[in-house]
Design an enzyme around this catalytic site. Structure first.
Site, PDB file in Angstrom:
ATOM      1  N   GLY A 134       0.807  -1.591  -0.189  1.00 26.42           N
ATOM      2  CA  GLY A 134       0.359  -0.235  -0.407  1.00 26.42           C
ATOM      3  C   GLY A 134       0.660   0.972  -0.401  1.00 26.42           C
ATOM      4  CG  HIS A 135      -1.279   4.889   0.398  1.00 28.48           C
ATOM      5  ND1 HIS A 135      -2.287   4.298   0.447  1.00 28.48           N
ATOM      6  CD2 HIS A 135      -1.611   5.539   1.489  1.00 28.48           C
ATOM      7  CE1 HIS A 135      -2.808   4.834   1.510  1.00 28.48           C
ATOM      8  NE2 HIS A 135      -3.072   5.610   2.236  1.00 28.48           N
ATOM      9  CG  ASN A 136       2.140   7.300   2.189  1.00 29.05           C
ATOM     10  OD1 ASN A 136       2.323   7.839   1.815  1.00 29.05           O
ATOM     11  ND2 ASN A 136       0.861   7.523   3.550  1.00 29.05           N
TER      12      ASN A 136
END
Length: 367
Positions: free
Chosen positions: A260-262
């Site tokens: 996922g993002h980050n």
């Protein structure tokens, strides 16, 4: 240097001492049960397979420590200690790189401003966007896609169907397998008012809020993969909302994973098939996540931790900790819980018997 090799050359590569005739040559590395020619080489880690060497036409073999060939079954052999590691080195000698012609295929598109390094192969219908940089010795297989301003390090291999998003950065010697997507937008949305899933975190079994007016949160960050990272087929690594999603040097990610993002993954980690990391997860160095592990958002897993297959990680994992289960618990606790659950049917049957006996005793007393 491609095969064939002398058996002595192979032994030297593995730091082993040949027993028998080291001048014999081998052309292929084969599974012990599939070898069919005298110049095939086999690697044996199973004593049961060693016992069948008299039935095989091969004359050379690599044997795990402690395994001896039947007398007269081989003309040359040597032993190795760390068998699987030795096998990995051996397979490097016989690996065949994908067929890739040098230069840029006439049907490939290289946009203005793109920088192409030396000794590069860009296959049919591949695309390199404006101002992208392709390092020396890279191979882009047919229909690979590199978006604008992306940076691909030296000696990278992008298989067909790979999609590299804008401004994504790959280190050197990165391998991306078929249909992986690096740099898609993160799964980030918000509603003007509190939504049902937010209310569920603090509420009971029902929610009063609704999921209405979903608004997209743009992903304006990027993804950076360190040197020697390998990403499996159909895996997706999302770009950060703000900043960078990071995969550390030497980390290996299997097929069908979702990052996922980050997210930040450390160095020399192993992520097996169908691992899912929710947004903003932090993974330390040398962490092992077995197949189908799911990690909830904003959690951290410390250095050298191991998470067993199918586990659902719902709270932070300490460095060097081994956890398993759903929800994930320390391994010994998880095993004890599974043992207790397995005992439940017997306990319930015992309880039913006791209740029946007590009822009969009460009946006799009443009488």
């Amino acid at each position: 240097m491609p095969a064939p090799y002398s058996f002595a050359e192979i032994a030297q590569t593995l730091g082993a001492e040949v027993q028998g005739d080291g001048t014999l040559t081998v052309a292929r590395l084969m599974h012990p049960l599939e070898a069919s020619k005298p110049d095939d080489l086999i690697f044996i880690m199973d004593p049961g397979l060693a016992a069948r060497l008299n039935e095989s036409p091969v004359r050379c073999a690599v044997l795990a420590e402690g395994i001896e060939p039947p007398e007269g079954s081989l003309d040359a052999w040597f032993h190795v200690t760390r068998a699987r590691f030795a096998l990995a080195i051996l397979m490097d000698l016989f690996e065949r790189m994908p067929h890739a012609l040098p230069g840029v295929h006439p049907t490939a598109v290289v946009e203005d401003g793109a920088q192409i390094g030396a000794d590069v192969s860009i296959g049919a219908l591949a695309y390199v966007g404006p101002n992208a940089r392709i390092g020396d010795g890279c191979i882009l297989m047919p229909q690979a896609y590199v978006a604008a301003d992306a940076v691909i390090g030296d000696h990278c291999l992008l298989y067909s169907g790979v999609r590299i998003g804008e401004e994504v950065i790959l280190g050197d010697r990165v391998i991306i397998h078929y249909n992986a997507a690096i740099g898609a937008d993160g799964f980030s949305f918000v509603t003007p008012q509190m939504a049902s899933h937010e209310a569920a975190k603090t509420g009971g079994d029902t929610v009063s809020a609704t999921l209405e007016g979903i608004y997209r949160i743009a992903s304006i960050g990027t993804v950076r993969l360190g040197d020697d990272v390998e990403v499996g087929a159909c895996t997706a690594i999302d770009r950060s909302n703000i900043g960078t999603t990071v995969i550390g040097r030497g980390t290996k990610i299997d097929n069908h994973c979702q990052i996922g993002h980050n997210v930040r993954v450390g160095e020399d980690c192993l992520l097996s098939g169908q691992v899912g990391l929710a947004g903003s997860v932090r993974i330390g160095n040398r962490v092992v996540l077995a197949g189908q592990v799911g990690v909830a958002d904003h959690l951290s897993i410390g250095d050298d931790a191991v998470v067993g297959g199918g586990s659902g990680v719902w709270k932070n994992v300490k460095p060097k900790q081994v956890v398993a289960g759903y929800p994930a618990l320390p391994k010994t606790e998880a095993l004890r819980r599974e043992t207790d659950i397995a005992r439940l049917p017997r306990l319930l049957r015992g309880m039913a018997t006791l209740r029946k006996q007590v009822a009969e005793m009460r009946q006799r007393i009443d009488e």
